[in-house]
Motif scaffolding. Structure first.
Motif, PDB file in Angstrom:
ATOM      1  N   LEU A   1       0.831  -1.204   0.000  1.00  0.00           N
ATOM      2  CA  LEU A   1       0.000   0.000   0.000  1.00  0.00           C
ATOM      3  C   LEU A   1       0.865   1.254   0.000  1.00  0.00           C
ATOM      4  N   GLY A   2       0.350   2.303  -0.595  1.00  0.00           N
ATOM      5  CA  GLY A   2       1.006   3.600  -0.542  1.00  0.00           C
ATOM      6  C   GLY A   2       2.224   3.707  -1.433  1.00  0.00           C
ATOM      7  N   THR A   3       2.926   4.797  -1.237  1.00  0.00           N
ATOM      8  CA  THR A   3       4.136   5.074  -2.005  1.00  0.00           C
ATOM      9  C   THR A   3       5.222   4.090  -1.616  1.00  0.00           C
ATOM     10  N   ARG A   4       5.986   3.650  -2.618  1.00  0.00           N
ATOM     11  CA  ARG A   4       7.084   2.722  -2.350  1.00  0.00           C
ATOM     12  C   ARG A   4       8.401   3.333  -2.818  1.00  0.00           C
ATOM     13  N   VAL A   5       9.432   3.084  -2.046  1.00  0.00           N
ATOM     14  CA  VAL A   5      10.784   3.494  -2.390  1.00  0.00           C
ATOM     15  C   VAL A   5      11.513   2.260  -2.900  1.00  0.00           C
ATOM     16  N   LEU A   6      12.218   2.412  -4.009  1.00  0.00           N
ATOM     17  CA  LEU A   6      12.921   1.291  -4.654  1.00  0.00           C
ATOM     18  C   LEU A   6      11.961   0.153  -4.996  1.00  0.00           C
ATOM     19  N   ASN A   7      10.712   0.518  -5.235  1.00  0.00           N
ATOM     20  CA  ASN A   7       9.659  -0.431  -5.584  1.00  0.00           C
ATOM     21  C   ASN A   7       9.514  -1.545  -4.538  1.00  0.00           C
ATOM     22  N   HIS A   8       9.836  -1.237  -3.281  1.00  0.00           N
ATOM     23  CA  HIS A   8       9.777  -2.263  -2.239  1.00  0.00           C
ATOM     24  C   HIS A   8       9.344  -1.690  -0.883  1.00  0.00           C
ATOM     25  N   PHE A   9      10.057  -0.670  -0.398  1.00  0.00           N
ATOM     26  CA  PHE A   9       9.844  -0.162   0.953  1.00  0.00           C
ATOM     27  C   PHE A   9       8.710   0.858   1.007  1.00  0.00           C
ATOM     28  N   GLY A  10       7.876   0.712   2.038  1.00  0.00           N
ATOM     29  CA  GLY A  10       6.802   1.665   2.272  1.00  0.00           C
ATOM     30  C   GLY A  10       7.012   2.340   3.616  1.00  0.00           C
ATOM     31  N   LEU A  11       6.080   3.195   3.982  1.00  0.00           N
ATOM     32  CA  LEU A  11       6.183   3.893   5.269  1.00  0.00           C
ATOM     33  C   LEU A  11       6.218   2.928   6.446  1.00  0.00           C
ATOM     34  N   ILE A  12       5.531   1.803   6.319  1.00  0.00           N
ATOM     35  CA  ILE A  12       5.506   0.819   7.404  1.00  0.00           C
ATOM     36  C   ILE A  12       6.909   0.307   7.721  1.00  0.00           C
ATOM     37  N   HIS A  13       7.793   0.314   6.730  1.00  0.00           N
ATOM     38  CA  HIS A  13       9.166  -0.149   6.957  1.00  0.00           C
ATOM     39  C   HIS A  13       9.953   0.783   7.874  1.00  0.00           C
ATOM     40  N   SER A  14       9.492   2.012   8.054  1.00  0.00           N
ATOM     41  CA  SER A  14      10.192   2.917   8.968  1.00  0.00           C
ATOM     42  C   SER A  14      10.200   2.349  10.387  1.00  0.00           C
ATOM     43  N   PHE A  15       9.177   1.574  10.737  1.00  0.00           N
ATOM     44  CA  PHE A  15       9.154   0.937  12.053  1.00  0.00           C
ATOM     45  C   PHE A  15      10.197  -0.171  12.154  1.00  0.00           C
ATOM     46  N   SER A  16      10.490  -0.821  11.041  1.00  0.00           N
ATOM     47  CA  SER A  16      11.548  -1.837  11.031  1.00  0.00           C
ATOM     48  C   SER A  16      12.899  -1.182  11.289  1.00  0.00           C
ATOM     49  N   PHE A  17      13.136  -0.065  10.611  1.00  0.00           N
ATOM     50  CA  PHE A  17      14.395   0.652  10.808  1.00  0.00           C
ATOM     51  C   PHE A  17      14.484   1.240  12.214  1.00  0.00           C
ATOM     52  N   LEU A  18      13.359   1.725  12.729  1.00  0.00           N
ATOM     53  CA  LEU A  18      13.315   2.199  14.110  1.00  0.00           C
ATOM     54  C   LEU A  18      13.754   1.095  15.064  1.00  0.00           C
ATOM     55  N   THR A  19      13.248  -0.100  14.845  1.00  0.00           N
ATOM     56  CA  THR A  19      13.567  -1.243  15.703  1.00  0.00           C
ATOM     57  C   THR A  19      15.037  -1.622  15.596  1.00  0.00           C
ATOM     58  N   ILE A  20      15.536  -1.698  14.376  1.00  0.00           N
ATOM     59  CA  ILE A  20      16.932  -2.104  14.156  1.00  0.00           C
ATOM     60  C   ILE A  20      17.904  -1.101  14.789  1.00  0.00           C
ATOM     61  N   TYR A  21      17.506   0.152  14.872  1.00  0.00           N
ATOM     62  CA  TYR A  21      18.337   1.155  15.548  1.00  0.00           C
ATOM     63  C   TYR A  21      18.132   1.112  17.068  1.00  0.00           C
ATOM     64  N   THR A  22      16.883   1.034  17.502  1.00  0.00           N
ATOM     65  CA  THR A  22      16.552   1.200  18.915  1.00  0.00           C
ATOM     66  C   THR A  22      16.978   0.029  19.786  1.00  0.00           C
ATOM     67  N   VAL A  23      16.798  -1.191  19.311  1.00  0.00           N
ATOM     68  CA  VAL A  23      17.118  -2.354  20.151  1.00  0.00           C
ATOM     69  C   VAL A  23      18.588  -2.354  20.593  1.00  0.00           C
ATOM     70  N   PRO A  24      19.539  -2.277  19.666  1.00  0.00           N
ATOM     71  CA  PRO A  24      20.933  -2.297  20.143  1.00  0.00           C
ATOM     72  C   PRO A  24      21.309  -1.076  20.988  1.00  0.00           C
ATOM     73  N   THR A  25      20.795   0.095  20.640  1.00  0.00           N
ATOM     74  CA  THR A  25      21.153   1.283  21.417  1.00  0.00           C
ATOM     75  C   THR A  25      20.526   1.243  22.816  1.00  0.00           C
ATOM     76  N   ALA A  26      19.341   0.675  22.929  1.00  0.00           N
ATOM     77  CA  ALA A  26      18.710   0.518  24.250  1.00  0.00           C
ATOM     78  C   ALA A  26      19.471  -0.509  25.082  1.00  0.00           C
ATOM     79  N   TYR A  27      19.917  -1.575  24.456  1.00  0.00           N
ATOM     80  CA  TYR A  27      20.699  -2.609  25.149  1.00  0.00           C
ATOM     81  C   TYR A  27      22.013  -2.021  25.661  1.00  0.00           C
TER      82      TYR A  27
END
Length: 128
Positions: free
Chosen positions: A59-85
């Motif tokens: 759904l919605g706009t895609r970047v590189l014909n793959h990533f959408g806004l929902i993927h920003s939560f994936s990147f948030l997680t990949i950054y936040t988990v190690p930094t919180a640890y």
């Protein structure tokens, strides 16, 4: 891997995170239970975030014909988990707490709410 297989892995890892995260918010901090559940939570969150990166947005706009806004939560997680640890290991509990609350409400509650909007996989399962 097929989208349906990725979705199954995602659901198997993220659904327990909702419950574990809720428990972690409610129990006493710094206990052995908190640390053990927190480690499980972090591992599951990293797995689910990595899996979702292989799932194309439908759904919605895609970047590189793959990533959408929902993927920003994936990147948030990949950054936040190690930094919180790292923050917890360094004794910076204030930073750890802030990051983990952000992770829970951003990547579990808000992203989870988006999955129940029309056109999304879980909407189709629960409301069709």
């Amino acid at each position: 891997m097929e989208y349906s297989e990725l979705m199954l892995i995602h659901l198997v890892t993220v659904v327990p995170c909702f419950f574990i995260g809720t428990i972690l918010l409610l129990i006493k901090k710094g206990t052995n239970l908190h640390k053990k559940l927190g480690l499980v939570y972090m591992i599951l969150m990293m797995i689910t975030a990595c899996v979702t990166l292989f799932m194309p947005a439908h759904l919605g706009t895609r970047v590189l014909n793959h990533f959408g806004l929902i993927h920003s939560f994936s990147f948030l997680t990949i950054y936040t988990v190690p930094t919180a640890y790292i923050a917890a290991k360094k004794g910076d509990i204030k930073s750890h707490k802030r990051k983990m609350i952000l992770l829970y409400f951003g990547a579990i509650i808000i992203a989870g709410a988006f999955t129940f909007t029309p056109g999304r996989y879980l909407y189709e399962i629960f409301f069709r």
